[in-house]
Design a protein around this motif. Sequence first.
Motif, PDB file in Angstrom:
ATOM      1  N   GLU A  43       2.848  24.544  19.917  1.00 42.66           N
ATOM      2  CA  GLU A  43       2.073  23.786  19.548  1.00 42.66           C
ATOM      3  C   GLU A  43       2.359  23.081  18.159  1.00 42.66           C
ATOM      4  N   ARG A  44       2.749  21.763  18.057  1.00 47.39           N
ATOM      5  CA  ARG A  44       2.834  20.447  17.035  1.00 47.39           C
ATOM      6  C   ARG A  44       2.374  19.484  17.007  1.00 47.39           C
ATOM      7  N   ARG A  45       1.769  19.215  15.441  1.00 44.91           N
ATOM      8  CA  ARG A  45       0.763  18.380  15.313  1.00 44.91           C
ATOM      9  C   ARG A  45       1.424  17.526  13.815  1.00 44.91           C
ATOM     10  N   ARG A  46       1.364  16.208  14.320  1.00 49.15           N
ATOM     11  CA  ARG A  46       1.635  15.207  13.441  1.00 49.15           C
ATOM     12  C   ARG A  46       0.341  14.849  11.921  1.00 49.15           C
ATOM     13  N   LEU A  47       0.653  14.981  10.837  1.00 48.52           N
ATOM     14  CA  LEU A  47      -0.620  14.521   9.925  1.00 48.52           C
ATOM     15  C   LEU A  47      -0.073  13.709   9.040  1.00 48.52           C
ATOM     16  N   ALA A  48      -0.683  12.403   8.490  1.00 46.52           N
ATOM     17  CA  ALA A  48      -0.515  11.639   7.625  1.00 46.52           C
ATOM     18  C   ALA A  48      -1.571  12.210   6.762  1.00 46.52           C
ATOM     19  N   LEU A  49      -0.411  12.257   5.548  1.00 48.22           N
ATOM     20  CA  LEU A  49      -1.359  12.570   4.458  1.00 48.22           C
ATOM     21  C   LEU A  49      -0.807  11.507   3.178  1.00 48.22           C
ATOM     22  N   ALA A  50      -1.899  11.690   2.276  1.00 50.01           N
ATOM     23  CA  ALA A  50      -2.230  10.885   0.761  1.00 50.01           C
ATOM     24  C   ALA A  50      -0.720  11.375   0.011  1.00 50.01           C
ATOM     25  N   PRO A  51       0.288  10.446  -0.320  1.00 47.33           N
ATOM     26  CA  PRO A  51       1.919  11.369  -1.464  1.00 47.33           C
ATOM     27  C   PRO A  51       0.569  11.852  -2.662  1.00 47.33           C
ATOM     28  N   GLY A  52       1.253  12.943  -2.884  1.00 50.09           N
ATOM     29  CA  GLY A  52       0.816  13.906  -3.756  1.00 50.09           C
ATOM     30  C   GLY A  52       1.101  16.075  -3.890  1.00 50.09           C
ATOM     31  N   GLY A  53       0.514  16.465  -4.924  1.00 50.11           N
ATOM     32  CA  GLY A  53       0.602  17.583  -4.452  1.00 50.11           C
ATOM     33  C   GLY A  53      -0.400  18.311  -4.276  1.00 50.11           C
ATOM     34  N   TYR A  54      -0.478  19.814  -3.181  1.00 51.80           N
ATOM     35  CA  TYR A  54      -1.054  20.093  -2.025  1.00 51.80           C
ATOM     36  C   TYR A  54      -0.781  21.123  -2.884  1.00 51.80           C
ATOM     37  N   ARG A  55      -1.606  22.258  -1.967  1.00 54.43           N
ATOM     38  CA  ARG A  55      -0.950  23.480  -2.024  1.00 54.43           C
ATOM     39  C   ARG A  55      -1.702  24.204  -0.313  1.00 54.43           C
ATOM     40  N   PRO A  69       1.223  -1.215   0.072  1.00 49.68           N
ATOM     41  CA  PRO A  69      -0.526  -0.011  -0.479  1.00 49.68           C
ATOM     42  C   PRO A  69       1.353   0.999  -0.465  1.00 49.68           C
ATOM     43  N   LEU A  70       0.296   2.385  -0.529  1.00 46.07           N
ATOM     44  CA  LEU A  70       0.882   3.732  -0.251  1.00 46.07           C
ATOM     45  C   LEU A  70       1.377   4.073   0.904  1.00 46.07           C
ATOM     46  N   ALA A  71       2.787   4.704   1.168  1.00 51.72           N
ATOM     47  CA  ALA A  71       3.108   4.696   2.124  1.00 51.72           C
ATOM     48  C   ALA A  71       2.960   6.368   2.585  1.00 51.72           C
ATOM     49  N   ALA A  72       2.272   6.505   3.542  1.00 53.79           N
ATOM     50  CA  ALA A  72       2.005   7.990   3.751  1.00 53.79           C
ATOM     51  C   ALA A  72       2.809   9.091   4.101  1.00 53.79           C
ATOM     52  N   ALA A  73       3.030  10.394   3.380  1.00 49.38           N
ATOM     53  CA  ALA A  73       3.845  11.589   3.991  1.00 49.38           C
ATOM     54  C   ALA A  73       2.848  12.135   5.055  1.00 49.38           C
ATOM     55  N   VAL A  74       4.108  11.981   5.984  1.00 47.80           N
ATOM     56  CA  VAL A  74       4.032  12.752   7.058  1.00 47.80           C
ATOM     57  C   VAL A  74       4.362  13.952   7.637  1.00 47.80           C
ATOM     58  N   VAL A  75       3.421  14.889   7.718  1.00 49.29           N
ATOM     59  CA  VAL A  75       4.068  16.671   7.279  1.00 49.29           C
ATOM     60  C   VAL A  75       3.959  17.186   9.652  1.00 49.29           C
ATOM     61  N   ASP A  99       4.818  19.634  -3.507  1.00 44.78           N
ATOM     62  CA  ASP A  99       4.844  17.703  -3.623  1.00 44.78           C
ATOM     63  C   ASP A  99       5.180  16.985  -2.456  1.00 44.78           C
ATOM     64  N   LEU A 100       4.641  16.167  -1.988  1.00 45.50           N
ATOM     65  CA  LEU A 100       4.884  15.203  -0.649  1.00 45.50           C
ATOM     66  C   LEU A 100       5.003  14.038  -1.333  1.00 45.50           C
ATOM     67  N   GLY A 101       6.210  13.090  -1.263  1.00 45.12           N
ATOM     68  CA  GLY A 101       6.479  12.073  -1.135  1.00 45.12           C
ATOM     69  C   GLY A 101       5.826  11.100  -0.218  1.00 45.12           C
ATOM     70  N   GLY A 102       5.207   9.687  -1.005  1.00 43.29           N
ATOM     71  CA  GLY A 102       5.221   9.275   0.201  1.00 43.29           C
ATOM     72  C   GLY A 102       6.029   8.331   1.035  1.00 43.29           C
ATOM     73  N   GLY A 103       6.369   8.413   1.902  1.00 47.74           N
ATOM     74  CA  GLY A 103       7.120   7.258   2.994  1.00 47.74           C
ATOM     75  C   GLY A 103       8.094   8.438   3.694  1.00 47.74           C
ATOM     76  N   ARG A 104       8.439   9.707   3.346  1.00 45.19           N
ATOM     77  CA  ARG A 104       9.197  11.184   4.156  1.00 45.19           C
ATOM     78  C   ARG A 104       8.105  11.716   4.740  1.00 45.19           C
ATOM     79  N   THR A 105       9.183  12.794   5.894  1.00 41.79           N
ATOM     80  CA  THR A 105       8.256  13.180   6.834  1.00 41.79           C
ATOM     81  C   THR A 105       8.579  14.532   6.326  1.00 41.79           C
ATOM     82  N   TYR A 106       7.549  15.047   6.620  1.00 47.10           N
ATOM     83  CA  TYR A 106       7.948  16.570   6.081  1.00 47.10           C
ATOM     84  C   TYR A 106       8.267  18.291   7.514  1.00 47.10           C
ATOM     85  N   VAL A 107       8.422  18.712   7.798  1.00 42.06           N
ATOM     86  CA  VAL A 107       8.839  19.479   9.017  1.00 42.06           C
ATOM     87  C   VAL A 107       7.463  21.246   8.089  1.00 42.06           C
ATOM     88  N   TRP A 108       6.670  21.388   8.805  1.00 41.91           N
ATOM     89  CA  TRP A 108       6.143  22.536   8.675  1.00 41.91           C
ATOM     90  C   TRP A 108       6.273  23.726   9.031  1.00 41.91           C
TER      91      TRP A 108
END
Length: 139
Positions: free
Chosen positions: A80-92, A40-46, A117-126
């Motif tokens: 505050e800090r929150r963790r979001l799991a998003l489907a890989p792909g492009g976002y606004r 299954p496609l791994a989620a992108a973590v933000v 652009d968020l890649g699956g299985g990767r972690t990003y910081v916003w």
Amino acid sequence: MSCHKVARSFWPSVWTGAFSGAVLAAGLCFAACAGPARAPLAAAVVMVENHSGYLWQVEFFNRETTANVAAASVQLGPRERRRLALAPGGYRVRSWVAGAGEAERVSMPPRADAEVDLGGGRTYVWPLGTLLSEEAPDL
């Protein structure tokens, strides 16, 4: 020399045919199921991090759809800090200071969305902050 007719029963041939058919069906079933397994496609973590003393609202919109419904929305309090799991792909990404009073002074102009652009299985910081923000020292 005598010729004797041997009486043959057709049941052994029926059983042999049925067994052969069952083996063939099982083989076809296993051959169809033995293809490469798709993971299954791994989620992108933000990780959305608020480095300011203000209340922030952040919304992620799927860039591929025209619907104005956020795929994910989060409101963060000061520091505050929150963790979001998003489907890989492009976002606004639309973010603004949501608190009353100072919001107009410290927020970005309306419609100033960022595109990512968020890649699956990767972690990003916003990170969220303002020019008036001060980082809290790590103790």
